[in-house]
Design a protein around this motif. Structure first.
Motif, PDB file in Angstrom:
ATOM      1  N   ASP A 156      19.367  25.456 -28.239  1.00 22.54           N
ATOM      2  CA  ASP A 156      20.129  24.224 -28.453  1.00 22.54           C
ATOM      3  C   ASP A 156      19.956  23.271 -27.271  1.00 22.54           C
ATOM      4  O   ASP A 156      19.949  22.049 -27.457  1.00 22.54           O
ATOM      5  CB  ASP A 156      21.623  24.544 -28.628  1.00 22.54           C
ATOM      6  N   ILE A 157      19.857  23.843 -26.069  1.00 22.91           N
ATOM      7  CA  ILE A 157      19.683  23.066 -24.853  1.00 22.91           C
ATOM      8  C   ILE A 157      18.794  23.862 -23.899  1.00 22.91           C
ATOM      9  O   ILE A 157      18.564  25.057 -24.111  1.00 22.91           O
ATOM     10  CB  ILE A 157      21.028  22.741 -24.146  1.00 22.91           C
ATOM     11  N   ALA A 158      18.303  23.200 -22.855  1.00 19.19           N
ATOM     12  CA  ALA A 158      17.607  23.903 -21.769  1.00 19.19           C
ATOM     13  C   ALA A 158      18.339  23.580 -20.473  1.00 19.19           C
ATOM     14  O   ALA A 158      18.593  22.414 -20.169  1.00 19.19           O
ATOM     15  CB  ALA A 158      16.144  23.482 -21.683  1.00 19.19           C
ATOM     16  N   MET A 159      18.696  24.617 -19.727  1.00 23.21           N
ATOM     17  CA  MET A 159      19.396  24.444 -18.452  1.00 23.21           C
ATOM     18  C   MET A 159      18.736  25.390 -17.458  1.00 23.21           C
ATOM     19  O   MET A 159      18.965  26.592 -17.486  1.00 23.21           O
ATOM     20  CB  MET A 159      20.881  24.756 -18.601  1.00 23.21           C
ATOM     21  N   SER A 160      17.883  24.820 -16.597  1.00 25.79           N
ATOM     22  CA  SER A 160      17.051  25.688 -15.775  1.00 25.79           C
ATOM     23  C   SER A 160      16.547  24.957 -14.537  1.00 25.79           C
ATOM     24  O   SER A 160      15.346  24.916 -14.274  1.00 25.79           O
ATOM     25  CB  SER A 160      15.865  26.195 -16.606  1.00 25.79           C
TER      26      SER A 160
ATOM     27  N   TYR B   7      18.894  17.196 -11.263  1.00 25.50           N
ATOM     28  CA  TYR B   7      18.782  18.249 -12.266  1.00 25.50           C
ATOM     29  C   TYR B   7      19.527  17.769 -13.514  1.00 25.50           C
ATOM     30  O   TYR B   7      20.590  17.148 -13.401  1.00 25.50           O
ATOM     31  CB  TYR B   7      19.463  19.533 -11.799  1.00 25.50           C
ATOM     32  N   GLY B   8      18.974  18.089 -14.672  1.00 22.85           N
ATOM     33  CA  GLY B   8      19.664  17.725 -15.899  1.00 22.85           C
ATOM     34  C   GLY B   8      19.606  18.827 -16.933  1.00 22.85           C
ATOM     35  O   GLY B   8      18.682  19.640 -16.944  1.00 22.85           O
ATOM     36  N   ILE B   9      20.614  18.867 -17.800  1.00 23.11           N
ATOM     37  CA  ILE B   9      20.593  19.729 -18.977  1.00 23.11           C
ATOM     38  C   ILE B   9      19.817  18.983 -20.046  1.00 23.11           C
ATOM     39  O   ILE B   9      20.159  17.856 -20.410  1.00 23.11           O
ATOM     40  CB  ILE B   9      22.013  20.025 -19.478  1.00 23.11           C
ATOM     41  N   ALA B  10      18.740  19.583 -20.556  1.00 21.98           N
ATOM     42  CA  ALA B  10      17.896  18.927 -21.551  1.00 21.98           C
ATOM     43  C   ALA B  10      18.450  19.144 -22.955  1.00 21.98           C
ATOM     44  O   ALA B  10      18.793  20.273 -23.332  1.00 21.98           O
ATOM     45  CB  ALA B  10      16.474  19.459 -21.467  1.00 21.98           C
ATOM     46  N   VAL B  11      18.523  18.053 -23.714  1.00 26.07           N
ATOM     47  CA  VAL B  11      19.029  18.084 -25.081  1.00 26.07           C
ATOM     48  C   VAL B  11      18.059  17.306 -25.961  1.00 26.07           C
ATOM     49  O   VAL B  11      17.544  16.259 -25.549  1.00 26.07           O
ATOM     50  CB  VAL B  11      20.441  17.450 -25.179  1.00 26.07           C
ATOM     51  N   ALA B  12      17.809  17.787 -27.174  1.00 25.18           N
ATOM     52  CA  ALA B  12      16.913  17.080 -28.089  1.00 25.18           C
ATOM     53  C   ALA B  12      17.433  15.672 -28.356  1.00 25.18           C
ATOM     54  O   ALA B  12      18.641  15.438 -28.429  1.00 25.18           O
ATOM     55  CB  ALA B  12      16.779  17.857 -29.398  1.00 25.18           C
TER      56      ALA B  12
END
Length: 318
Positions: free
Chosen positions: A126-130, A267-272
């Motif tokens: 659902d998201i990428a947090m890395s 840094y960011g949380i990636a969301v579609a």
């Protein structure tokens, strides 16, 4: 993300705390990072009915009761596995705090860093947090090596700032004090990161006969192993990770950082791109924990307080 379009670090941010401030979690770092399996630990969130921001989530996420998070869980102290195989670190702690606000569990799934955005686009996560740097290439889905669009971009919910550092074996700097000193040397980097991008850019500047050799690896632990064995002259990663490695590897006897960190960015949380409601819910939750002070406590726990932001923004990377 594509190899270089999924870089780990960048967007206006201040340097993170020095190596001495990085917390030693007393956890075992595992090197396996490409299994794409779910992490058995689930960051706890409160029930949907009692969570203050649950109504902001999309209905399908509320019904599912969890947000599936793609992450390269071998990047201490931002995310790594403890001796029980659970995801721990700065990102998992922040994710748990977000879960309490939203009333869902944020469940970390392990994957190689340069495949996380691809997994996000395909619906694996659902998201990428890395520890992912928010930048225009990733926002727009552009390959930085070619300048060509290679896929749909993503939106970022920014939450921290950090830069990139070089480190060497302790007492064996090979005269390296910055990126301009790398010509004629060998450097290990994690594939698809800002460090990889910077190394490629520097290699183009090197004169004939002084080639910069770049050895890319699937995860940062492999880069550290290569440097520790003497196979390369230096390695590069985000400052908090480099500082943690310097402090913990070999009881602090293996590595030392050289020069100053560069490319400070968010840094960011990636969301579609299509998931605007989920994106906005995560931003609201991040701002809620910033306001409550829980965010600051988590950053201090992991020695990252110097990278704190006063407010979470969308797509703040340049």
């Amino acid at each position: 993300m594509t190899a270089s379009s999924a870089r780990r670090t960048t967007a206006a941010r201040s340097p993170l705390a020095a190596a001495s401030a990085i917390a030693v979690a007393g956890a075992l770092l595992l090197t396996g990072c490409g299994d794409q399996t779910k992490d058995k630990s689930k960051d706890s969130g409160s029930s949907v009915s009692s969570a203050p921001l649950a109504a902001k989530l999309p209905k399908d996420i509320r019904d599912k009761g969890k947000i599936e998070v793609g992450s390269d869980i071998a990047y201490a102290p931002v995310e790594f596995k403890d001796s029980s195989g659970n995801a721990v670190g700065l990102d998992p702690d922040l994710a748990a705090a977000l879960g309490k606000q939203l009333g869902v569990t944020l469940e970390f799934q392990n994957g190689t860093f340069d495949a996380l955005l691809t997994g996000l686009r395909s619906g694996r996560y659902d998201i990428a947090m890395s520890a992912m740097t928010d930048n225009k290439n990733r926002q727009q889905g552009v390959d930085p090596d070619t300048g060509k669009k290679v896929g749909e971009g993503v939106d970022f919910v920014d939450y921290l700032t950090a830069g990139v550092s070089i480190y060497t074996r302790k007492g064996d700097t090979q005269g390296i004090n910055g990126w301009s000193d790398l010509c004629g040397k060998k450097i290990a980097v994690e594939r698809g990161t800002v460090s990889n991008d910077l190394a490629k850019a520097e290699a183009k500047k090197c004169p004939s006969g002084k080639k910069l050799t770049i050895e890319p690896f699937d995860d940062d632990q492999q880069s550290q192993t290569r440097l520790r064995s003497g196979g390369v002259d230096a390695a590069s990663s985000d400052f908090p990770v480099a500082a943690y490695a310097v402090k913990t590897s070999g009881g602090g006897k293996d590595f030392q950082t050289v020069g100053q960190q560069v490319e400070a960015a968010p840094y960011g949380i990636a969301v579609a791109k299509k998931d605007t409601q989920l994106r906005d819910a995560l931003q609201a939750a991040m701002n809620a924990i910033i306001k409550s002070g829980e965010y600051q406590k988590i950053l201090e726990k992991w020695g990252a307080q110097d990278g704190a932001v006063k407010q979470s923004v969308i797509n703040g990377g340049k």
